[in-house]
Design an enzyme around this catalytic site. Structure first.
Site, short mmCIF file in Angstrom:
data_model
loop_
_atom_site.label_atom_id
_atom_site.label_comp_id
_atom_site.label_asym_id
_atom_site.label_seq_id
_atom_site.Cartn_x
_atom_site.Cartn_y
_atom_site.Cartn_z
CD GLU A 258 30.77 36.46 33.21
OE1 GLU A 258 31.46 36.74 32.21
OE2 GLU A 258 30.76 35.34 33.75
CD GLU A 310 39.92 36.78 38.17
OE1 GLU A 310 39.80 35.60 38.52
OE2 GLU A 310 39.04 37.39 37.54
CE LYS A 313 39.43 34.38 34.15
NZ LYS A 313 38.38 35.34 33.77
CD GLU A 319 39.78 35.35 29.39
OE1 GLU A 319 39.32 35.07 30.50
OE2 GLU A 319 39.09 35.84 28.48
#
Ligand SMILES: *[C@@H]1O[C@H](CO)[C@@H](O)[C@H](O)[C@H]1NC(C)=O
Length: 445
Positions: A258, A310, A313, A319
């Site tokens: 990541e 997203e 999240k 985030e």
């Protein structure tokens, strides 16, 4: 050798070259209620981007099915909570039979990530079961006749007790000999990679902004080696390498599990512009094959975080804003991963703002090759100049239907007066404000 043979040889070489240069993957997280179906995602990645591998945080069968025969490799993740029970061969084999065998090998599963950042988040029970579970799952795969899937486990850089200067990188005592040495020994024997998650974003300080974003800066010297580091990513990677080497495992390959930068967050420094600079420059850096000062000439397989914003999240704003794309596939910024942005026309990186008022027509992600071929046939028989997509033309390469259709659909759209309906093409076209030009192929606008 005849001319025909020669042209096939060149075509073959071109295909080989164009299919092996990339090493960019993406983390495909799904904590959102507005994401497109996995089959559309697979098609989008395959036809529109240079991304040829994805990493998922579970083993979602819908996703595994959607990537079958896509040419896109998938890394699946075993949840941290499942680690203890997968230390027995019978359980591990049961797991492989239920979760891998139905999809392998139609779906190219390249890695199984056992847990996620276990050394960072896990309790002592999880940590002590981690390497035994990795070994057991590996043996279960072999017993089931599967020998092309590597088993690894991603680690945050929290595993480093010391990371600066890079040559002094060391793991935490208590985890080094007890967990990391056996893990690295297993990875060496099974030829799997060590997976690390470096995030210059978390190491950001205003004074080091250019250093974090791969922009021109004075550099950070390592006084023990005399090396001057010009970016934080290299420094992070070399710190991990030094820690591995100190344990005797400098030869084990590293994969970047990541890395990324959010486009929105509460504190500075977040914007689409900054996220673009980090990711675009990172992609170029990785793809250049330069490697790092302590690991020269290596191309690290790198999984960007993350594919989509997203919306479900929890946690701070950042985030929900790590995505390269909105759920409708609109790029949040230019990360240098679109096929038609390759070739240097957007050089220097960080170009985010579309030119005001300019627009282009390109194929929708879901359009099929058959539909796109029909569009090419239609446009090219309507009297428009299609030489640019013919051999020798500026837009012939890459020689694929989607790229060719994209060029001629836009030519048609511009020539017809740029009305929205000129880009309809039986619902297979879409208008974009991002210039699709690349290299020598200039799109009209
Ligand atoms: C890396 O590549 C450069 C340029 O091709 C070469 O000069 C150098 O010797 C290589 N270094 C290693 C360690 O392979």
């Amino acid at each position: 050798m005849s001319t025909l043979h020669l042209s096939f040889l060149f075509l073959f070489l071109f295909l080989c070259l164009s299919s092996t240069v990339h090493s960019i993957g993406v983390n495909y997280g799904t904590l959102a209620n507005n994401l497109p179906p996995p089959a559309q995602v697979a098609n989008f990645l395959k036809t529109q981007t240079i991304i040829d591998r994805v990493k998922i945080f579970d083993n979602n069968p819908d996703i595994l099915r959607a990537f079958a025969n896509s040419g896109i490799a998938v890394t699946i993740t075993i949840g941290n909570g499942d680690i203890p029970r997968l230390t027995t061969l019978i359980e591990a084999r049961r797991w492989v039979v239920a979760n891998i065998k139905p999809f392998h090998p139609q779906t190219r599963i390249n890695y199984i990530a056992v847990g996620n950042e276990v050394l960072h988040w896990g309790d002592q029970n999880l940590i002590s079961n981690l390497v035994p579970a990795m070994k057991t799952i590996y043996h279960a795969l072999i017993r089931e006749g599967i020998n092309d899937i590597k088993v690894t486990s991603p680690s945050s850089l929290g595993i480093l007790r010391r990371s600066q200067p890079p040559s002094t990188g060391r793991f935490w005592p208590g985890q080094d000999k007890q967990v990391l040495a056996p893990m690295l020994q297993f990875l060496r024997e099974s030829k799997g990679p060590f997976m690390a998650n470096p995030y210059p974003y978390f190491g950001y300080s205003p004074k080091q902004e250019n250093y974090a974003l791969f922009k021109r800066n004075r550099g950070m010297p390592d006084r023990y080696t005399g090396i001057v580091y010009t970016n934080m990513f290299d420094a992070n990677m070399d710190a991990v390498h030094s820690a591995m080497k100190a344990l005797g495992y400098g030869d084990v390959n590293i994969v970047v599990g990541e890395t990324g930068w959010p486009s929105v967050c509460e504190g500075p420094p977040c914007s689409p512009q900054i996220a673009s600079q980090y990711n675009y420059n990172l992609v170029n850096h990785v793809e250049s094959g330069k490697g790092t000062p302590l690991m020269p000439n290596r191309t690290f397989e790198t999984y960007l975080f993350a594919l989509f914003n997203e919306n479900l999240k929890p946690g701070p704003t950042a985030e929900r804003n790590w995505g390269l794309f909105q759920p409708d596939f609109t790029p949040v910024y230019n990360a240098g991963v679109m096929r038609n942005q390759q070739g240097g026309s957007s050089g220097g990186g960080g170009s985010v703002a579309p030119a005001p008022g300019r627009k282009w027509c390109v194929p929708k992600p879901g359009a099929t090759n058959q539909q796109l071929q029909a569009n090419i046939d239609y446009v090219c028989s309507s009297g428009l100049d299609c030489k640019p997509i013919q051999p020798g033309g500026a837009c012939f390469k890459p020689n694929d239907i989607r790229a060719h259709a994209s060029f001629v659909m836009n030519s048609y759209f511009q020539a017809q007066g740029r009305h929205d309906f000129n880009c309809d093409f039986s619902h297979t076209g879409v208008i974009t404000s991002v210039d699709p030009s690349y290299g020598t192929c200039k799109y009209a606008s």
